[in-house]
Design an enzyme around this catalytic site. Structure first.
Site, short mmCIF file in Angstrom:
data_model
loop_
_atom_site.label_atom_id
_atom_site.label_comp_id
_atom_site.label_asym_id
_atom_site.label_seq_id
_atom_site.Cartn_x
_atom_site.Cartn_y
_atom_site.Cartn_z
N ASP A 292 43.94 33.18 40.33
CA ASP A 292 43.52 34.27 39.45
C ASP A 292 44.67 34.62 38.51
O ASP A 292 45.83 34.66 38.95
CB ASP A 292 43.17 35.51 40.29
CG ASP A 292 42.03 36.32 39.69
OD1 ASP A 292 41.89 36.31 38.45
OD2 ASP A 292 41.29 36.95 40.45
N HIS B 111 44.73 35.42 29.46
CA HIS B 111 44.37 36.28 30.59
C HIS B 111 44.23 35.50 31.89
O HIS B 111 44.21 36.08 32.97
CB HIS B 111 43.06 37.00 30.28
CG HIS B 111 43.22 38.06 29.23
ND1 HIS B 111 43.36 39.39 29.53
CD2 HIS B 111 43.33 37.98 27.87
CE1 HIS B 111 43.52 40.09 28.42
NE2 HIS B 111 43.50 39.24 27.39
C1 GDG Z 1 40.04 38.04 33.76
C2 GDG Z 1 41.00 37.18 34.60
C3 GDG Z 1 42.58 39.10 34.71
C4 GDG Z 1 33.78 43.96 38.80
N1 GDG Z 1 32.56 44.16 39.31
C5 GDG Z 1 32.05 45.22 38.65
C6 GDG Z 1 33.00 45.65 37.71
N2 GDG Z 1 34.05 44.86 37.84
C7 GDG Z 1 35.29 45.03 37.06
C8 GDG Z 1 36.47 45.32 37.95
C9 GDG Z 1 37.63 44.85 37.09
C10 GDG Z 1 37.00 43.73 36.27
O1 GDG Z 1 35.58 43.85 36.37
C11 GDG Z 1 37.36 42.35 36.84
O2 GDG Z 1 38.67 42.09 36.49
P1 GDG Z 1 39.52 40.96 37.25
O3 GDG Z 1 40.90 41.06 36.75
O4 GDG Z 1 39.43 41.22 38.72
O5 GDG Z 1 38.83 39.57 36.98
P2 GDG Z 1 38.16 38.75 35.72
O6 GDG Z 1 36.86 39.32 35.33
O7 GDG Z 1 38.09 37.33 36.19
O8 GDG Z 1 39.20 38.91 34.51
C12 GDG Z 1 41.82 38.06 35.54
C13 GDG Z 1 41.66 39.83 33.76
O9 GDG Z 1 40.91 38.92 32.96
C14 GDG Z 1 42.42 40.76 32.83
O10 GDG Z 1 43.43 40.09 32.13
O11 GDG Z 1 43.17 40.02 35.61
O12 GDG Z 1 42.74 37.27 36.27
O13 GDG Z 1 40.26 36.20 35.36
O14 GDG Z 1 38.03 45.86 36.21
O15 GDG Z 1 36.49 46.68 38.27
N3 GDG Z 1 32.81 46.70 36.89
C15 GDG Z 1 31.63 47.37 37.01
N4 GDG Z 1 30.66 46.98 37.91
C16 GDG Z 1 30.82 45.94 38.75
O16 GDG Z 1 29.97 45.64 39.58
N5 GDG Z 1 31.40 48.42 36.23
#
Ligand code: GDG
Length: 457
Positions: free
Chosen positions: A360, A152
């Site tokens: 990322d 990921h």
């Molecule tokens: C890893 C990889 C890859 C965020 N704040 C809140 C919240 N979120 C949710 C977002 C989004 C998720 O968390 C974050 O996903 P990301 O992809 O932006 O980042 P990582 O957590 O680092 O994820 C990344 C991912 O895995 C999937 O393969 O894209 O590159 O690092 O869905 O909406 N959700 C809630 N409250 C918050 O305050 N409910």
């Protein structure tokens, strides 16, 4: 279908978040299976087994960690060595043989536990950087069937990957999988270059690779989201309530929004600096733009995350002190999480979505922001060129997040972009996000993985 990820969804509770839903659907679609992971519990002493919970036709198999394992495997090697190195932050990496031994030990113990669940004809899919060695452990426990892995997070350039003292051990273990999936072609190419230059791999005519005595495939499968789900939340009761609550406070001001786990890979200090620079360069924006940064703390037991928290507290305070006024606070920085419904409503309210990680794997927030927009008045996405999502979201304003002036200019451009250009850019992104959905991601990976037994080994 047997799936392993460090954390699983909670059995019996609604499955929230893209990955949890994708895995849950994959298991159910195939008539059931096992979802294995860490229970989230740490115990003083080791327990050997797993706890099983059945929901529909899915068995959740949850194993505990000892406190020493949590410290060495999870906080230690996974989050103090692998996470920083894979995000190009060798300066933050901490290499400790004992922590690696714990990582190896947990991968071995979990691999053996998982092997016990497999039956002939099963398919095994293992996720992410916590379990890089697990495929090899499964093979050593006798599992010979199809087995895929999806990373990921980014796979770094070989020059960076080799800074890990155990790079050879890790690459060798990865090659025990039949299919290794990456977020982007950039990541796949980095891994293949490592194999070519250091692993003495042979690239076969049919696209397969032979390295470390294994033959396997690699491919990029950019992870996606369920766009309709996000749109539904953004237009739903809680989403619109959150938007009107914030809308009343920011009044007529343009909203710039960031939503990120509080992690040094997300480029939060650069982003705040860039917002401050924009206020500096364009005085007339003062009092007219509000920046909301939602940043739920994560991994706060790791030093680098505590340092980041202190830096953000200080930086937001300085910018607000320098530019704020009696009736206007430039940065609303909220170090806490909010319900998904509220986030979706806030995405839709925003004029600019600011997604500027230093590195990322994909970044799902960028895709969620796009999906939540009002087609008649969409916001503008300012996106780091170092997010995996940049390979797909061609309608975003792409920036180098290290370049504070360029990021400041991009925010300014976003705030002032005419409606027709906003619509045009948004349309091309939205159709990409819908096309390459989370369902597409799961299906394409599993279809490729399930073709493996048909190939001559
Ligand atoms: C890893 C990889 C890859 C965020 N704040 C809140 C919240 N979120 C949710 C977002 C989004 C998720 O968390 C974050 O996903 P990301 O992809 O932006 O980042 P990582 O957590 O680092 O994820 C990344 C991912 O895995 C999937 O393969 O894209 O590159 O690092 O869905 O909406 N959700 C809630 N409250 C918050 O305050 N409910």
């Amino acid at each position: 279908m047997i799936i392993a990820s460090n954390r699983t969804a909670s059995p019996g509770e609604p499955k929230v978040g893209g990955l949890a839903v994708a895995i849950w659907e994959a298991l159910r679609e195939r008539g059931g299976g096992v979802w294995f992971g860490w229970s989230g519990e740490t115990l003083e002493r080791e327990t050997r087994g797993v706890r099983l919970f059945a929901e529909d036709n899915v068995d959740f198999a949850l194993a505990d960690l000892t406190e020493a394992e949590y410290e060495g495997y999870y906080l230690g090697y996974a989050n103090r060595a692998l996470w920083p190195v894979f995000h190009y932050r060798v300066d933050l990496a901490h290499f400790d043989d004992h922590e690696f031994a714990m990582y190896e030990e947990v991968n071995r113990r979990f691999g053996r536990l998982l092997a016990q669940f497999t039956r002939t004809d099963d398919t095994v899919w293992i996720h992410d950087y916590h379990f890089l060695l697990m495929g090899q452990e499964m093979r050593q426990s006798g599992w010979e069937g199809p087995m895929g892995f999806f990373l990921h997070i980014p796979f770094p350039a070989p020059e960076i990957f080799t800074s890990l003292p155990q790079h050879n051990r890790i690459a060798r273990a990865l090659c025990a999988f039949d299919l290794i999936g990456f977020q982007t072609d950039r990541d796949r190419a980095n891994f293949e270059r490592y194999l070519r230059e250091i692993g003495r791999a042979t690239f076969l005519d049919d696209g397969r690779i032979r390295a470390f005595d294994h033959v396997f495939r690699t491919k990029a499968y950019p992870i996606g989201i369920d766009a309709d789900e996000i749109l539904g939340l953004a237009e739903g009761e809680e989403g619109t309530a959150a938007a009107s609550r914030l809308g009343r406070i920011i009044d007529q001001r343009a909203l710039v929004l960031g939503v990120d786990r509080m992690d040094y890979s997300k480029g939060l200090p650069n982003r705040m600096e860039a917002f401050g620079r924009m206020l500096d360069d364009h005085e007339h924006t003062r009092g007219r733009v509000s920046f909301l940064q939602i940043a739920p703390p994560s991994r706060s037991d790791v030093d680098a995350y505590q340092d980041l928290r202190a830096e953000l507290d200080q930086l937001s305070g300085r910018i607000n002190g320098d530019y704020g006024d009696l009736d206007w606070v430039p940065i609303r920085y909220l170090a806490r999480g909010y319900p998904r419904e509220m986030l979706a409503g806030l995405y839709r309210l925003s004029r600019v979505g600011l997604v500027t990680p230093l590195y990322d794997g994909m970044n799902l927030v960028a895709k969620e922001f796009v999906a939540a927009q009002n087609p008649e008045d969409p916001g503008v996405l300012v996106l780091s060129e170092f997010a995996g999502a940049a390979e797909q979201l061609d309608g975003a304003i792409l920036v180098n997040p290290h370049d504070i002036s360029a990021t400041a200019d991009a925010i300014y451009q976003g705030i002032n972009m005419p409606l027709d250009e906003r619509i045009e850019r948004w349309k091309s992104m939205d159709s990409g996000v819908r096309d390459r959905s989370i369902a597409w991601w799961r299906k394409s990976f599993l279809e490729d993985l399930e073709k493996i037994p048909e190939e001559v080994k």
